[in-house]
Design an enzyme around this catalytic site. Structure first.
Site, PDB file in Angstrom:
ATOM      1  N   CYS A   1     -52.701 -16.201 -48.541  1.00 33.28           N
ATOM      2  CA  CYS A   1     -53.502 -16.021 -50.203  1.00 33.28           C
ATOM      3  C   CYS A   1     -53.294 -15.975 -51.123  1.00 33.28           C
ATOM      4  O   CYS A   1     -52.157 -14.723 -51.066  1.00 33.28           O
ATOM      5  CB  CYS A   1     -54.902 -16.521 -49.540  1.00 33.28           C
ATOM      6  SG  CYS A   1     -55.939 -16.713 -48.790  1.00 33.28           S
TER       7      CYS A   1
ATOM      8  N   ARG B   1     -48.877 -20.192 -52.322  1.00 34.97           N
ATOM      9  CA  ARG B   1     -49.531 -19.562 -51.038  1.00 34.97           C
ATOM     10  C   ARG B   1     -50.536 -19.859 -50.089  1.00 34.97           C
ATOM     11  O   ARG B   1     -50.944 -19.280 -49.178  1.00 34.97           O
ATOM     12  CB  ARG B   1     -49.532 -17.841 -51.415  1.00 34.97           C
ATOM     13  CG  ARG B   1     -48.685 -16.527 -51.979  1.00 34.97           C
ATOM     14  CD  ARG B   1     -49.115 -15.355 -52.316  1.00 34.97           C
ATOM     15  NE  ARG B   1     -48.587 -14.794 -52.421  1.00 34.97           N
ATOM     16  CZ  ARG B   1     -48.154 -13.551 -51.997  1.00 34.97           C
ATOM     17  NH1 ARG B   1     -49.674 -13.659 -50.221  1.00 34.97           N
ATOM     18  NH2 ARG B   1     -47.107 -12.778 -51.603  1.00 34.97           N
TER      19      ARG B   1
ATOM     20  N   TRP C   1     -55.731 -20.200 -48.727  1.00 33.35           N
ATOM     21  CA  TRP C   1     -55.231 -20.824 -47.658  1.00 33.35           C
ATOM     22  C   TRP C   1     -56.051 -20.551 -46.122  1.00 33.35           C
ATOM     23  O   TRP C   1     -55.847 -19.654 -45.512  1.00 33.35           O
ATOM     24  CB  TRP C   1     -53.349 -20.167 -46.898  1.00 33.35           C
ATOM     25  CG  TRP C   1     -53.372 -21.280 -45.910  1.00 33.35           C
ATOM     26  CD1 TRP C   1     -52.441 -22.673 -45.673  1.00 33.35           C
ATOM     27  CD2 TRP C   1     -52.947 -20.678 -44.325  1.00 33.35           C
ATOM     28  NE1 TRP C   1     -51.929 -22.967 -44.776  1.00 33.35           N
ATOM     29  CE2 TRP C   1     -52.470 -21.808 -43.437  1.00 33.35           C
ATOM     30  CE3 TRP C   1     -53.392 -19.614 -43.539  1.00 33.35           C
ATOM     31  CZ2 TRP C   1     -52.547 -21.988 -41.700  1.00 33.35           C
ATOM     32  CZ3 TRP C   1     -53.553 -19.644 -42.171  1.00 33.35           C
ATOM     33  CH2 TRP C   1     -52.973 -20.630 -42.111  1.00 33.35           C
TER      34      TRP C   1
ATOM     35  N   ASN D   1     -56.967 -11.641 -48.973  1.00 33.59           N
ATOM     36  CA  ASN D   1     -55.778 -12.248 -48.212  1.00 33.59           C
ATOM     37  C   ASN D   1     -55.562 -11.308 -47.431  1.00 33.59           C
ATOM     38  O   ASN D   1     -55.610 -10.428 -46.736  1.00 33.59           O
ATOM     39  CB  ASN D   1     -54.558 -11.768 -49.637  1.00 33.59           C
ATOM     40  CG  ASN D   1     -53.620 -12.462 -48.524  1.00 33.59           C
ATOM     41  OD1 ASN D   1     -53.379 -13.390 -47.582  1.00 33.59           O
ATOM     42  ND2 ASN D   1     -51.856 -11.909 -48.987  1.00 33.59           N
ATOM     43  N   GLY D   2     -55.497 -12.305 -46.024  1.00 32.22           N
ATOM     44  CA  GLY D   2     -55.663 -11.569 -44.345  1.00 32.22           C
ATOM     45  C   GLY D   2     -56.605 -11.583 -43.664  1.00 32.22           C
ATOM     46  O   GLY D   2     -57.650 -12.753 -43.532  1.00 32.22           O
TER      47      GLY D   2
ATOM     48  N   GLU E   1     -33.866 -27.392 -36.934  1.00 31.79           N
ATOM     49  CA  GLU E   1     -34.341 -27.138 -38.032  1.00 31.79           C
ATOM     50  C   GLU E   1     -34.662 -28.443 -38.312  1.00 31.79           C
ATOM     51  O   GLU E   1     -35.571 -28.500 -39.703  1.00 31.79           O
ATOM     52  CB  GLU E   1     -33.125 -26.226 -39.493  1.00 31.79           C
ATOM     53  CG  GLU E   1     -33.144 -26.771 -40.527  1.00 31.79           C
ATOM     54  CD  GLU E   1     -35.142 -26.061 -41.398  1.00 31.79           C
ATOM     55  OE1 GLU E   1     -35.225 -26.215 -41.637  1.00 31.79           O
ATOM     56  OE2 GLU E   1     -35.401 -25.272 -40.497  1.00 31.79           O
TER      57      GLU E   1
ATOM     58  N   LYS F   1     -38.185 -29.345 -39.607  1.00 34.36           N
ATOM     59  CA  LYS F   1     -38.654 -30.102 -41.939  1.00 34.36           C
ATOM     60  C   LYS F   1     -39.517 -31.424 -41.485  1.00 34.36           C
ATOM     61  O   LYS F   1     -40.236 -31.648 -42.158  1.00 34.36           O
ATOM     62  CB  LYS F   1     -37.621 -30.402 -41.996  1.00 34.36           C
ATOM     63  CG  LYS F   1     -36.466 -29.049 -42.463  1.00 34.36           C
ATOM     64  CD  LYS F   1     -37.175 -28.651 -43.904  1.00 34.36           C
ATOM     65  CE  LYS F   1     -36.819 -27.094 -43.517  1.00 34.36           C
ATOM     66  NZ  LYS F   1     -37.096 -26.521 -43.483  1.00 34.36           N
TER      67      LYS F   1
ATOM     68  N   GLU G   1     -42.683 -30.790 -40.613  1.00 34.20           N
ATOM     69  CA  GLU G   1     -43.742 -29.983 -41.798  1.00 34.20           C
ATOM     70  C   GLU G   1     -44.186 -31.016 -43.101  1.00 34.20           C
ATOM     71  O   GLU G   1     -44.866 -30.986 -42.724  1.00 34.20           O
ATOM     72  CB  GLU G   1     -42.702 -29.020 -42.619  1.00 34.20           C
ATOM     73  CG  GLU G   1     -42.377 -27.687 -41.624  1.00 34.20           C
ATOM     74  CD  GLU G   1     -41.848 -26.682 -42.476  1.00 34.20           C
ATOM     75  OE1 GLU G   1     -42.222 -26.138 -41.913  1.00 34.20           O
ATOM     76  OE2 GLU G   1     -40.501 -27.473 -42.885  1.00 34.20           O
TER      77      GLU G   1
ATOM     78  N   HIS H   1     -31.533 -33.221 -18.732  1.00 30.85           N
ATOM     79  CA  HIS H   1     -32.346 -32.206 -18.059  1.00 30.85           C
ATOM     80  C   HIS H   1     -33.496 -32.589 -18.586  1.00 30.85           C
ATOM     81  O   HIS H   1     -34.778 -31.812 -17.726  1.00 30.85           O
ATOM     82  CB  HIS H   1     -31.878 -30.853 -18.421  1.00 30.85           C
ATOM     83  CG  HIS H   1     -30.928 -30.320 -17.781  1.00 30.85           C
ATOM     84  ND1 HIS H   1     -30.423 -30.848 -16.468  1.00 30.85           N
ATOM     85  CD2 HIS H   1     -29.737 -30.388 -18.336  1.00 30.85           C
ATOM     86  CE1 HIS H   1     -29.235 -29.935 -16.207  1.00 30.85           C
ATOM     87  NE2 HIS H   1     -28.548 -30.173 -17.065  1.00 30.85           N
TER      88      HIS H   1
ATOM     89  N   LYS I   1     -46.776 -21.457 -47.938  1.00 32.73           N
ATOM     90  CA  LYS I   1     -44.833 -20.918 -48.330  1.00 32.73           C
ATOM     91  C   LYS I   1     -45.032 -19.558 -47.889  1.00 32.73           C
ATOM     92  O   LYS I   1     -44.163 -19.486 -46.685  1.00 32.73           O
ATOM     93  CB  LYS I   1     -44.522 -20.774 -49.610  1.00 32.73           C
ATOM     94  CG  LYS I   1     -44.053 -20.287 -50.160  1.00 32.73           C
ATOM     95  CD  LYS I   1     -42.351 -21.500 -49.841  1.00 32.73           C
ATOM     96  CE  LYS I   1     -41.112 -20.862 -49.936  1.00 32.73           C
ATOM     97  NZ  LYS I   1     -40.163 -22.289 -49.272  1.00 32.73           N
TER      98      LYS I   1
END
Length: 607
Positions: free
Chosen positions: A2, A27, A74, A98-99, A479, A483, A486, A502, A602
């Site tokens: 946050c 954030r 968040w 925040n936390g 990656e 993306k 996300e 496999h 982020k």
């Protein structure tokens, strides 16, 4: 993860708080709120959703006062709604946090037995009520906070204001960053320097376990034992200008197109193009005799580390251990004497990565970091910082931070290879030359934007997408899949091409796009065998390769993108761009929120 801002100022605080939150919205954007003191009384405005909702509420119901705190959330505990939005307040105290307070349930039960009421689902509310309880016992605000901090378990950054106290704000940090800003007759708190940049350049970063009492003309910092502590005040490099999109539709799109420039900036910090030598910061160890490098990171940064593992082992003959930070320290891995632990992070505040760093410090490893924020906690706790020069990255899905991380790690690999005499001077110069050409080759790749946009329309209709690669293209497959997940919310997976037979090949049919990253390297022919297996089963292959590769297979693929022909060493930097653009354009077609995708933020500052 946050965002927090606090202002003890001369002017009305509400507009400045909202402006600071706008800089911190990356954030978290589940909800936002501010609280101020008006004639000694706490008043607040909160709103569910993005910051614009709070701004609209403040326009309809203005908030006066020149002392205040703000928060963009968040959600961790409690659904995102106005009730659970910060600041949390009683008649005597307001708190932003925040936390995560890990023992909040036990504290909540204890306080409820004493007759205190709770109105939210959050862990933060117990901090507000706990401080209120101590104030009711006759303690000063300072003593109430000090006692409360001793009760809290977990990670937090806090900013606190008190009814009737127009010249007092208290901040505290344990596991989450918090900075104090020094003005002229004004003082500030912020979860990072970016929030405070328009207000002041003079910043003091609280250290682990610190708490601070601030007035308009002073700040007193106390350490975890309650002793007054001296903390350096430094000038921040953060810009006061709000970051804009320019002519681009989204921050992510802008940041993708900035990559030739920022990779060039980063190269100039590490490479002499005339002598074709790499120059690293001074290392307190000898790369020639390092027994092992342990690379630790999260998310996209971990894939940059994965590429670096290939480079360091193949080029420098240097053993590498690679792990994601959220698992690494729980393995209690034995660390070799004289080893190097290398941490990769865009924000420099990632909680899991920071915890892993501290574990490696206990194991007496040399600590090296690759970070984009030179004032971050990870940078400050590192022996050697190798900075990326990506500039502020606002889009949640990392793009330019990733390629500048690769740039720095490529330079590190070349330097290690030369130090260990695994390559000669001529080969080192070839590799540096290939790196210096990357910005112009990136510009060439960006010219495929319209073609990639067309392919994205096909991908947007898929329910599942697979990405394949071998060697350094394998981490890029991971990656690329990340993306796409996300920002488009399409299920995607990245695989080593040789692993298809496999198990994953069972997923292949005509509805499944398969994106293949295949530069002309020593693994190309083996990758082609795997691709032919996919084509034989009806998979829609989207083939990324150079002219030589396209000549061998491009005609049989569903679609193809022709990449520049480069030394395979630098291919990961170039092949990153089309997978970013594919994800971006697919998300645009689907109409998702590209820059602020659901459930993500982020900077991940909680475990």
């Amino acid at each position: 993860m946050c965002g927090i801002i606090g202002i003890l100022g001369k002017e009305p605080a509400a507009p400045l708080l909202v402006d600071g939150l706008r800089r911190l919205e990356y954030r978290g954007y589940d909800s936002a709120g501010i609280a101020t003191l008006i004639n000694g009384r706490i008043d607040r405005r909160r709103a569910e959703g993005k910051l614009g909702n709070l701004a609209a509420k403040l326009e309809a119901e203005p908030l006066e006062g020149n002392i205040g705190i703000g928060h963009t959330r968040w959600a961790t505990h409690g659904v995102p709604n106005e009730i659970n939005a910060h600041p949390h307040a009683t008649a005597r105290v307001a708190v932003v946090h925040n936390g995560i307070i890990e023992n909040y349930q036990a504290l909540r039960a204890e306080l409820a037995q004493k007759g205190h009421d709770f109105t939210t689902e959050t862990d933060t509310e117990v901090v507000t009520v706990l401080i209120t309880d101590y104030l009711a016992q006759g303690m000063t605000p300072q003593d109430a906070v000090s006692r409360s901090l001793g009760q809290l378990e977990g990670a937090f950054a806090l900013a606190i204001i008190f009814a009737g106290e127009h010249d007092l704000m208290i901040g505290a940090r344990r596991g989450s960053p918090l900075a104090v800003g020094y003005g002229d007759g004004e003082m500030f708190l912020g979860s990072d320097a970016l929030a405070l940049a328009p207000l002041t350049k003079r910043i003091c970063y609280l250290e682990e376990g610190d708490w601070v009492e601030i007035g308009r003309d002073h700040a007193v910092v106390y350490d975890c034992d309650g002793a007054v502590a001296a903390r350096e005040i430094r000038l921040t490099e953060a810009s006061g200008a709000l970051i804009g999109k320019g002519n681009f539709r989204h921050f992510m799109q802008k940041e993708i197109f900035e990559q030739p420039a920022v990779v060039g900036d980063t190269l100039r910090a590490f490479v002499n193009p005339v002598t074709r030598n790499v120059s690293l910061p001074t290392m307190p160890f000898d790369l020639a005799v390092v027994p092992r490098v342990t690379i630790v990171a999260c998310g996209t940064a971990s894939y940059a580390g994965h590429v670096a593992k290939y480079w360091l082992e193949q080029l420098a003959l240097l053993p590498v251990e690679l792990d994601i930070a959220s698992e690494f320290r729980y393995r209690e891995a034995p660390m070799p004497a004289g080893g190097v632990a290398l941490f990769v992070s865009q924000s420099g505040e990632t909680a899991d990565t920071l915890a892993a760093l501290r574990y490696c410090r206990e194991q007496e490893q040399h600590i090296v970091s690759v970070v984009n924020v030179p004032e971050s906690t990870i940078a400050r706790e590192t022996d050697v910082v190798m900075p990326t020069l990506a500039g502020p990255e606002i889009g949640v899905a990392s793009t330019k931070a990733f390629t500048t991380q690769l740039t720095v790690l490529a330079c590190f690999a070349i330097a290690a290879a030369r130090a260990r005499e695994a390559i000669d001077e001529a080969r080192g110069a070839e590799l540096v030359g290939a790196l210096t050409e990357v910005p112009s080759r990136m510009a060439e790749v960006l010219n495929h934007d319209e073609r990639i946009r067309q392919i994205a329309r096909e991908i947007s209709e898929a329910r599942d997408v697979l990405y394949l690669g071998r060697g350094t293209a394998y981490p890029l497959a991971l990656e690329g899949a990340l993306k796409l997940k996300e920002i488009s919310y399409i299920h995607a997976e990245g695989y080593a091409a040789g692993e298809m037979k496999h198990g994953p090949i069972a997923l292949i049919d005509e509805t499944v796009p398969v994106i293949v990253l295949a530069p002309s390297d020593r693994w190309f022919d083996k990758t082609m065998s795997n691709v032919q297996e996919v084509i034989a089963r009806g998979g829609k292959v989207i083939f990324l390769s150079d002219e030589a590769g396209q000549a061998k297979l491009g005609a049989t693929a569903f679609a193809h993108i022709t990449m520049p022909s480069v030394d395979p060493f630098v291919a990961p930097l170039l092949y990153s761009i089309p997978v970013q653009l594919l994800a971006y354009h697919t998300a645009v077609v689907k109409g998702t929120d590209v820059d602020q995708p659901r459930n993500l933020a982020k900077s991940v500052t909680v475990e």
